[in-house]
Every structure is written in structure tokens, then in C-alpha cells.
Design a protein around this motif. Sequence first.
Motif, mmCIF file in Angstrom:
data_model
loop_
_atom_site.group_PDB
_atom_site.id
_atom_site.type_symbol
_atom_site.label_atom_id
_atom_site.label_comp_id
_atom_site.label_asym_id
_atom_site.label_seq_id
_atom_site.Cartn_x
_atom_site.Cartn_y
_atom_site.Cartn_z
ATOM 1 N N ASP A 135 18.371 34.303 25.405
ATOM 2 C CA ASP A 135 17.489 33.411 26.655
ATOM 3 C C ASP A 135 16.526 32.580 26.068
ATOM 4 O O ASP A 135 16.418 31.477 26.255
ATOM 5 C CB ASP A 135 16.853 34.529 27.442
ATOM 6 C CG ASP A 135 17.832 35.516 28.352
ATOM 7 O OD1 ASP A 135 18.803 34.954 28.399
ATOM 8 O OD2 ASP A 135 17.284 36.544 28.900
ATOM 9 N N VAL A 136 16.094 33.016 24.734
ATOM 10 C CA VAL A 136 15.004 32.245 24.191
ATOM 11 C C VAL A 136 15.677 30.733 23.683
ATOM 12 O O VAL A 136 15.289 29.531 24.010
ATOM 13 C CB VAL A 136 14.501 32.923 22.796
ATOM 14 C CG1 VAL A 136 13.379 31.957 22.095
ATOM 15 C CG2 VAL A 136 13.668 34.009 23.398
ATOM 16 N N VAL A 137 16.770 30.926 23.027
ATOM 17 C CA VAL A 137 17.308 29.541 22.637
ATOM 18 C C VAL A 137 18.188 28.913 23.826
ATOM 19 O O VAL A 137 17.969 27.534 23.847
ATOM 20 C CB VAL A 137 18.387 29.796 21.701
ATOM 21 C CG1 VAL A 137 19.870 30.718 22.190
ATOM 22 C CG2 VAL A 137 19.037 28.434 20.970
ATOM 23 N N ARG A 138 18.496 29.391 24.801
ATOM 24 C CA ARG A 138 19.025 28.877 25.977
ATOM 25 C C ARG A 138 17.820 27.863 26.736
ATOM 26 O O ARG A 138 17.934 26.854 27.214
ATOM 27 C CB ARG A 138 19.601 29.543 26.899
ATOM 28 C CG ARG A 138 21.166 30.025 26.452
ATOM 29 C CD ARG A 138 21.710 30.943 27.427
ATOM 30 N NE ARG A 138 23.059 31.304 26.847
ATOM 31 C CZ ARG A 138 23.894 32.273 27.522
ATOM 32 N NH1 ARG A 138 23.613 32.841 28.599
ATOM 33 N NH2 ARG A 138 25.262 32.189 26.831
ATOM 34 N N GLN A 139 16.853 28.791 26.733
ATOM 35 C CA GLN A 139 15.379 28.073 27.332
ATOM 36 C C GLN A 139 15.179 26.703 26.675
ATOM 37 O O GLN A 139 15.049 25.762 27.397
ATOM 38 C CB GLN A 139 14.339 28.898 27.478
ATOM 39 C CG GLN A 139 13.010 28.308 27.762
ATOM 40 C CD GLN A 139 12.021 29.360 28.006
ATOM 41 O OE1 GLN A 139 11.761 30.064 27.024
ATOM 42 N NE2 GLN A 139 11.154 29.393 29.102
ATOM 43 N N ALA A 140 14.973 26.769 25.378
ATOM 44 C CA ALA A 140 14.743 25.696 24.517
ATOM 45 C C ALA A 140 15.780 24.599 24.714
ATOM 46 O O ALA A 140 15.345 23.239 24.806
ATOM 47 C CB ALA A 140 14.469 26.077 23.160
ATOM 48 N N THR A 141 17.071 25.058 24.584
ATOM 49 C CA THR A 141 18.181 23.979 24.945
ATOM 50 C C THR A 141 17.969 23.266 25.977
ATOM 51 O O THR A 141 18.228 22.030 26.198
ATOM 52 C CB THR A 141 19.572 24.557 24.765
ATOM 53 O OG1 THR A 141 19.527 25.179 23.550
ATOM 54 C CG2 THR A 141 20.723 23.460 24.849
ATOM 55 N N ARG A 142 17.450 24.024 27.132
ATOM 56 C CA ARG A 142 17.460 23.393 28.637
ATOM 57 C C ARG A 142 16.116 22.395 28.385
ATOM 58 O O ARG A 142 16.176 21.187 29.055
ATOM 59 C CB ARG A 142 17.090 24.489 29.398
ATOM 60 C CG ARG A 142 17.160 24.040 30.842
ATOM 61 C CD ARG A 142 17.403 25.303 31.919
ATOM 62 N NE ARG A 142 16.299 26.139 31.898
ATOM 63 C CZ ARG A 142 16.241 27.321 31.388
ATOM 64 N NH1 ARG A 142 17.140 27.935 30.981
ATOM 65 N NH2 ARG A 142 14.914 27.885 31.397
ATOM 66 N N THR A 143 14.888 22.862 28.059
ATOM 67 C CA THR A 143 13.714 22.076 28.135
ATOM 68 C C THR A 143 13.612 21.135 27.208
ATOM 69 O O THR A 143 12.828 20.206 27.317
ATOM 70 C CB THR A 143 12.575 23.263 28.081
ATOM 71 O OG1 THR A 143 12.725 23.840 26.746
ATOM 72 C CG2 THR A 143 12.625 24.258 29.196
ATOM 73 N N GLY A 144 14.302 21.363 25.899
ATOM 74 C CA GLY A 144 14.020 20.158 24.683
ATOM 75 C C GLY A 144 12.838 20.594 24.168
ATOM 76 O O GLY A 144 12.374 19.846 23.037
ATOM 77 N N ALA A 145 12.174 21.690 24.340
ATOM 78 C CA ALA A 145 10.898 21.981 23.630
ATOM 79 C C ALA A 145 11.343 22.992 22.495
ATOM 80 O O ALA A 145 12.499 23.409 22.472
ATOM 81 C CB ALA A 145 9.979 22.755 24.706
ATOM 82 N N ALA A 146 10.190 23.343 21.640
ATOM 83 C CA ALA A 146 10.701 24.268 20.471
ATOM 84 C C ALA A 146 10.738 25.564 21.117
ATOM 85 O O ALA A 146 10.081 25.933 22.207
ATOM 86 C CB ALA A 146 9.583 24.273 19.431
ATOM 87 N N PRO A 147 11.619 26.424 20.727
ATOM 88 C CA PRO A 147 11.807 28.021 21.350
ATOM 89 C C PRO A 147 10.514 28.697 21.027
ATOM 90 O O PRO A 147 9.840 28.293 20.044
ATOM 91 C CB PRO A 147 12.971 28.049 20.512
ATOM 92 C CG PRO A 147 13.337 27.564 19.068
ATOM 93 C CD PRO A 147 12.727 26.181 19.651
ATOM 94 N N ASN A 148 10.504 29.642 21.967
ATOM 95 C CA ASN A 148 9.455 30.591 21.584
ATOM 96 C C ASN A 148 9.486 31.432 20.211
ATOM 97 O O ASN A 148 10.593 31.412 19.815
ATOM 98 C CB ASN A 148 9.384 31.852 22.643
ATOM 99 C CG ASN A 148 9.154 31.292 23.973
ATOM 100 O OD1 ASN A 148 8.593 30.272 24.272
ATOM 101 N ND2 ASN A 148 9.151 32.206 25.177
ATOM 102 N N VAL A 149 8.415 31.380 19.586
ATOM 103 C CA VAL A 149 8.540 32.158 18.316
ATOM 104 C C VAL A 149 8.539 33.480 18.479
ATOM 105 O O VAL A 149 8.416 34.141 19.402
ATOM 106 C CB VAL A 149 7.098 31.923 17.349
ATOM 107 C CG1 VAL A 149 7.087 30.493 16.902
ATOM 108 C CG2 VAL A 149 5.913 32.466 17.959
#
Length: 570
Positions: A175-189
Amino acid sequence: MEANPICLGLLFLIFSSTMAAISNAKTHYHDFVIQATPVKRLCKTHSTITVNGMYPGPTLEVNNGDTLVINVVNRARYNATIHWHGVRQMRTGWADGPEFVTQCPIRPGGSYTYRFTIQGQEGTLWWHAHSSWLRATVYGALIIRPKEGDSYPFPKPRRETPLLLGEWWDANPIDVVRQATRTGAAPNVSDAYTINGQPGDLYNCSSKDTIIVPVDSGETNLLRIINSGLNQQLFFTVANHKLTVVGADASYVKPFTTTVLMLGPGQTTDVLITADQLPARYYIAARAYASAQGAPFDNTTTTAILDYKSAPCPAKDVSVKPVMPNLPAFNDTATATAFSKSFRSPRKALVPTEIDENLFFTVGLGLNNCPIGSSPANCQGPNGTRFTASMNNVSFVLPSSFSLLQAHQQGIPGVFTTDFPGVPPVKFDYTGNVSQSLQQPVPGTKVYKLKYGARVQLVIQGTSIFTAENHPIHLHGYDFYIIAEGFGNFDPNKDTAKFNLVDPPLRNTASVPVGGWSVIRFVADNPGVWLMHCHLDVHITWGLAMAFIVENGVGELETLELPPADLPLC
Ligand SMILES: *[C@@H]1O[C@H](CO)[C@@H](O)[C@H](O)[C@H]1NC(C)=O
Ligand SMILES: *[C@@H]1O[C@H](CO)[C@@H](O)[C@H](O)[C@H]1NC(C)=O
Ligand SMILES: *[C@@H]1O[C@H](CO)[C@@H](O)[C@H](O)[C@H]1NC(C)=O
Ligand SMILES: *[C@@H]1O[C@H](CO)[C@@H](O)[C@H](O)[C@H]1NC(C)=O
Ligand SMILES: *[C@@H]1O[C@H](CO)[C@@H](O)[C@H](O)[C@H]1NC(C)=O
Ligand SMILES: *[C@@H]1O[C@H](CO)[C@@H](O)[C@H](O)[C@H]1NC(C)=O
Ligand SMILES: *[C@@H]1O[C@H](CO)[C@@H](O)[C@H](O)[C@H]1NC(C)=O
Ligand SMILES: *[C@@H]1O[C@H](CO)[C@@H](O)[C@H](O)[C@H]1NC(C)=O
């Protein structure tokens, strides 16, 4: 002398290994079932993807020359593959594992048997999933001892302890990487670092499960340390104890003594530690080496406890905190550099001196402008951009209908192109203030072709696009010599004089200094398709990767084997 059961056990071990010395290399069979398992950490239970219900997964122990046959069954709800990190896979590229590079994924319900032989490697490697971010929890140690009858090039340690450093998210890593791929932001640490799967007692709800490493006064033990973390370089130290480095990435090194190690994700370090301090409890600790200025990172500290079994009772009192070591500052690049510059091969190395392929790859981040009309929700990188990354301005895109190796071996057109540039398409001040016009790389599935036996020199040049950062660059299918490293832009007129062609270290992952460069050399003696990428998974997600195709040579021994019958197809 009394019949001490430990001594009897040892006698038996000596006897059985003497018997085995006359037998041939062994074949080890294993079943790996990838499955969701409840795992509780930091007070919360997650449905975690594991191998055989274990987190970390099973440790594989073999001797140099042995063969492994591992039947992987995927009972998880995600595509999966397993990579045997650092194994040379001579002619057996089909068993290397990166998804869409050497195989299509093992789909839920599917299976695949990896077969490969360990040839001429000794020390510590590891295995991990090579599909999305599954390797956050799907990983384990691969210990390679000398051939039966051979010994270590150092006094035999009394005990050996693998220590896998990991990262734990209080979330589903996918979910963490999918969220980053969607938003274009850096993923949660991550929310915690771990040692053998446990955060240690500096974190909430973690005191009972802190890893204990037992020692006896006076004995020397071998710690096999692996950075299996997803996105973070780590400093590692043990309170009051010196560490003698004897190996890294399954090659021996000229021993040197230090108090602190730095490992990039993918790297391993074997150290001898002698229990020569007052019998007590000492913390083993790891925390971030965060080289990127201003970027968020997990600033917590994971611990295990070095526990002298002979400690007097007051020192055993668990209400007395173990001795805490000093760790370097998060941005202590001087310590990281001093450490990486200490590595030497134990003897004169077989570094290629004539070069057929003189390559120069830039590695670093980029920022894509959002297409006009896109939702701001999908443009949450700096200033409304999307994060990306590249090598030589190509942001690597995996194919989806065939693996690169299958397309190469069967001559399937349209899967990749062979125009990956050998030098940067645009020369600029790589580590300076890079203009915005240079920050948007081009997506592509491009490979660089090497003739069998080509002698390769590669300058890996970090860039400061968005931010400079230390990049752990990993090459599949090969070990390479790191003949030099430095800061700023590589300058052939000046920096060639720094090359160590005598005893440079042999590794599979180079820590390219922040705002600097590393130079590596290898001979392309293993035909196949070999991924090279940053081992920070956030960067590979953004495209910091490329692949080499190494052509077949002459005759069977220089030719890629045929694909196994059960190779997963897309
Ligand atoms: C990432 O962190 C944010 C802020 O803490 C949180 O709202 C979000 O749910 C996290 N994402 C995932 C996938 O856990
Ligand atoms: C532990 O839990 C307390 C209370 O919930 C919280 O304030 C603290 O930040 C937590 N510490 C860590 C290291 O997570
Ligand atoms: C870690 O970061 C948090 C939030 O950014 C900060 O409050 C805390 O002081 C930091 N801890 C350390 C040890 O630097
Ligand atoms: C490291 O960080 C400290 C503050 O946390 C800062 O004072 C120092 O300048 C930084 N050093 C480098 C080399 O960036
Ligand atoms: C974002 O925009 C501001 C203002 O235009 C600029 O100062 C800053 O350098 C930009 N940051 C990046 C990462 O481009
Ligand atoms: C970098 O260059 C841009 C223009 O190219 C300029 O606006 C900016 O101030 C420079 N930043 C630094 C830190 O020199
Ligand atoms: C990358 O390629 C794009 C498109 O050709 C170009 O605009 C950009 O300047 C290039 N950047 C670099 C660093 O080569
Ligand atoms: C799983 O792998 C198949 C190819 O075997 C691919 O078509 C599919 O998109 C993959 N699924 C995900 C979620 O990546």
C-alpha cells in the motif's frame, strides 16, 4: 577430562565433516511457500507476506560448490519472484529472479523451481523477493561456507550469527508504494528498523522480543551482517567492542578493524568480534546514514543485545539497561567514506587492465512536470511535480508481456531496444546546481549489449538533480572490483591516478558517494540479461535501473542454459 556433551558434539561435528570432505558437493532441496501470516510488531498485528510463515524467512546454509533447488509456491495475493542476491548464476540467469527481467512473476497459485550452483563464492549473501515492495518482509540469509575440508582464511569463530537489518512499516508495504506511485510523492518512511525481524527495546511493545546474541568471555564470533532494509543505508555498531571486517558480499577482504560499519541496502559485511570486555550486556545498534539533505527519513534506532553468558547476576538484571554505543550522526559522510575506503582484496586481484567498454552512467533522481489537466492529487512531488529517477537520462520501464531474458533468448521483437547510451546524452555539471531543463528523464526499456568476455570499466556518477544522495548500485550476475571513488564530478585527467588496480575490493553493490562517483571494472563472462539498479527500492520504483545483455561466447560453457520447463510466462 569429563565427558562434556558440548565437546562430544564438537567431536561428532569434526568427525562428520572429515567424512564429508571425501564426498562431492551437495544438492540442497527446499520448499518456500510465500503466504500471508499474522505478524505483530509495534503493538499491532499485520497480515504480512512471509516465506513459510517466518519473518525473516529461513536461513539457507551451504558450502561453496553446492547446488540449491528451491521450489517456490506462491500462496499470496500478489505476484512474486525470489532473487538470490549476489549469486553469480553462471549460465543460469533463468534463476536470478527480478520480475520481467529474467522471468515473468509467479502468479498467485503458481510455482517455480529455482536451480543454481554456488561457484567460487564464500561468505554471506541473502535472498529476497524482487517484485514490487514485497522484499520488505520476504527475505532471508544465504550463508556460504568454504568447501568441506577447506577452512576460513581467519581463525575459526566459536559461533556464527547472521544479523539481518530490516525496515518495518506499521502498514502494508505494498500500500505504501502504491500510494507513492499514485501521488507522485516520496513514499512514507518506515516506522522501525529491525534486527532479525525485531525492532528492539527502544521501541514500544518490543522489549520482550529483542534479539539476544549470546557470547562467552574470551571467545571470538563471526557476525554476518546484511542490510536487507528497503530504502535506508545504515550505520551499525556494538557498544565497547571492536569489529574486524573479514568479508563483504561473499568475498573475503584484507582484515581491518573498526568500531562502526555502514551498509547500503543489498550489502553484507562479515565481522569478527571478540568478547574481551567486562561480562555484561551491550547493545548492538543500527540507525540511518541519511545522506540526502532535507529528505525525510526514519530516524529511529534498532537494537539487539550482546549478552555475556558469564556475566555476574547484577549485570544480568534486565532492569539495568545494556551499555549503549555512540552512533555516528545521521549525516556523517566522513565516517561512511572512511569505512568504504578501508576495503581491500586480501591479495593481488585479477582486475582487468585493458578495457574494451569504457562506460559512464549518471545515476540520480528527476522531477517530471505534471501533464496539463492532471489532478493535483497525482502531482504531490516537490512544486506539483512527480518524482522519477534515471540512469543516463533513461527512466527504466519494465516490460509486461515477456521477460527481457526470454525476449533476448527467443529473439522476440518489440520488448526492448539496445540503444541504452554508454555515456550521458548531455554533459553537465552533474553535482552542481542542475538547471530545470535537465530534470526530466525519458522513460524507456533500453539495454546495453556487451560481447562475451568484454572488459568493462564503468564510472557511476551521482547527480544532484533534486538532491544528491548516496546510491547503493547493485549489478546482478556479477561481482565487480571497485577501483576508485570520490566526490564531485569524475575527472578522467585527474582521477585515473587514484585507481587501485592492485587490491581493490570485489563486491556486488557499490555505495556511490553522495554527490560523487565510483569506478568499477568487471569481465562480461556470464551470458544473459543482468539488471543494474539502485538498491533503494524507492529509486528502482522510479526507474533508477538499466540492464546489460551479455551475449553468448563460444561453446556450451560460454552459453546461457535453456530455460527450465516450469519458467513462469506472462
Ligand atoms: C502514509 O502516511 C500518512 C501520514 O502519516 C498516512 O495518512 C497514510 O495513511 C500513510 N500511507 C500508508 C499507505 O500507510
Ligand atoms: C510509544 O508510545 C507512546 C504512547 O503511545 C508514544 O508517545 C511514543 O511516541 C511511542 N514511542 C515510539 C518510539 O514509538
Ligand atoms: C526524529 O524526527 C522527529 C520528527 O521529525 C523528531 O521529533 C525527533 O526529535 C527526531 N529524533 C531524533 C533522534 O533525531
Ligand atoms: C549534519 O547535521 C547537523 C545538524 O543536524 C549540521 O549542523 C551539520 O552541518 C550537518 N553536516 C553536514 C556535513 O551536512
Ligand atoms: C520550487 O519552487 C520554488 C519557487 O519557485 C523554488 O525556489 C524551488 O527551488 C523549487 N523547488 C524544486 C525542488 O524545484
Ligand atoms: C540554481 O540555479 C537557478 C537558476 O538556474 C537559480 O535560480 C538558483 O538560485 C540556483 N541555486 C543555487 C543554490 O545556486
Ligand atoms: C533528457 O532527455 C530530455 C528529452 O530529450 C531532455 O530534454 C533533457 O535535457 C535530458 N536530460 C539530461 C540530463 O540528459
Ligand atoms: C502479475 O503478473 C502478470 C504477468 O504474469 C501481469 O500481467 C500482471 O499485471 C501482474 N500484476 C500486477 C498487480 O502487477
